[in-house]
Design an enzyme around this catalytic site. Structure first.
Site, mmCIF file in Angstrom:
data_model
loop_
_atom_site.group_PDB
_atom_site.id
_atom_site.type_symbol
_atom_site.label_atom_id
_atom_site.label_comp_id
_atom_site.label_asym_id
_atom_site.label_seq_id
_atom_site.Cartn_x
_atom_site.Cartn_y
_atom_site.Cartn_z
ATOM 1 N N SER A 15 7.416 -8.298 0.460
ATOM 2 C CA SER A 15 6.921 -9.120 1.564
ATOM 3 C C SER A 15 6.732 -8.367 2.880
ATOM 4 O O SER A 15 6.827 -8.961 3.949
ATOM 5 C CB SER A 15 7.880 -10.295 1.780
ATOM 6 O OG SER A 15 9.228 -9.882 1.701
ATOM 7 N N SER A 141 -1.148 -15.822 -10.481
ATOM 8 C CA SER A 141 -2.541 -15.535 -10.111
ATOM 9 C C SER A 141 -3.471 -16.322 -11.007
ATOM 10 O O SER A 141 -3.109 -16.666 -12.148
ATOM 11 C CB SER A 141 -2.821 -14.042 -10.270
ATOM 12 O OG SER A 141 -4.206 -13.768 -10.178
ATOM 13 N N TYR A 154 -2.370 -6.445 -15.715
ATOM 14 C CA TYR A 154 -2.011 -7.329 -14.610
ATOM 15 C C TYR A 154 -2.083 -8.789 -15.051
ATOM 16 O O TYR A 154 -1.144 -9.571 -14.863
ATOM 17 C CB TYR A 154 -2.948 -7.082 -13.432
ATOM 18 C CG TYR A 154 -2.821 -8.081 -12.305
ATOM 19 C CD1 TYR A 154 -1.737 -8.027 -11.431
ATOM 20 C CD2 TYR A 154 -3.777 -9.075 -12.103
ATOM 21 C CE1 TYR A 154 -1.606 -8.935 -10.391
ATOM 22 C CE2 TYR A 154 -3.664 -9.982 -11.069
ATOM 23 C CZ TYR A 154 -2.577 -9.915 -10.211
ATOM 24 O OH TYR A 154 -2.463 -10.826 -9.192
#
Length: 264
Positions: A15, A141, A154
């Protein structure tokens, strides 16, 4: 609706920038004390200082660790034994032909994108369940449901996150703890814009314009017709972290600009 996270502690992994930092800022705006993590101490410290200088209701506190390693994970858990809100945002991506991805690369993607979240959930969920309240969000995602052939490793790890997230939601049923996943689509973040700009070569357009053009060309199903902002993604995550989201459990919630052509 006013989201109040006063008195809550949160951890957002990976982050120091991008979506993760936007989520951390959003949680701090709602009053949470948020731990942010990353491997680059200088960048992490600057990110925390920049947000804390805004005078928000909550604050950010940085811990420099590499959560893909046992040493880094142990250091985090020693410094931060419990949290109320866990955001598993840490992730890596890179376009690469399937035939060029060797076994070591597959293992690395699993360790960073999947196993790091498994470890943090294993650490923090018991305390949440004992307290009768907690929030866990996996940042997956839209590639989890539309596997990109140029980034198969991914996409596959993002699909695995959905399975882990749903399984944990089943495990925590009736405990007052919620576990969900968020599926961002193309987002204007440092990592994505750097990737797009490199593809653009000598383009004179801004990074933002190149990223939006990339969406129109390579994600033509997008209804938004531009990249989302990190804040737009963070807004959804902050809501899922709130008391108001108590009935949203075991879900995979999209914030993909309508890229995926589906009604569920």
């Amino acid at each position: 609706m006013k989201i109040n996270l006063d008195g809550k502690t949160a951890l957002v992994t990976g982050s120091s920038q991008g979506i993760g930092l936007a989520i951390a800022k959003g949680l701090a705006e709602a009053g949470a004390v948020v731990t942010i993590t990353g491997r680059d101490a200088e960048r992490l410290e600057k990110a925390a200082q920049d947000v804390n200088n805004l005078g928000l209701a909550g604050k950010l506190q940085p811990i420099t660790v590499d959560l893909s390693t046992e040493q880094g994970t142990s250091r985090l858990f020693e410094a931060l034994p419990t949290v109320d809100i866990l955001i598993n945002n840490l992730g890596i991506f890179e376009p690469k032909s399937f035939f060029e991805i060797d076994d070591a690369e597959w293992i690395r993607y699993f360790e960073v994108n999947v196993l790091s979240g498994i470890k943090t959930a294993r650490q923090y969920l018991p305390g949440m369940m004992t307290n009768g309240w907690g929030r866990v969000v996996f940042i997956s995602s839209e590639s989890a449901l539309q596997i990109p052939p140029e980034m198969m490793h991914y996409g596959a790890t993002k699909t695995m996150q959905l399975g882990v997230s749903r399984g944990l939601a089943e495990l925590t049923a009736g405990s007052g703890v919620t576990v969900n996943s968020v599926l961002p689509g193309p987002t204007f973040s440092e990592g994505v814009s750097d990737f797009v700009v490199k593809m653009g070569g000598d383009s004179q357009l801004s990074a933002r314009q190149q990223t939006d053009d990339f969406v129109k060309e390579h994600r033509p199903t997008s209804l938004l017709q531009r990249a989302a902002s990190t804040e737009e993604v963070a807004n959804l995550v902050v809501y899922l972290s709130s008391p108001q989201a108590s009935a949203t459990i075991g879900a995979a919630v999209s914030v993909d600009g309508g890229t995926r052509r589906a009604i569920f």
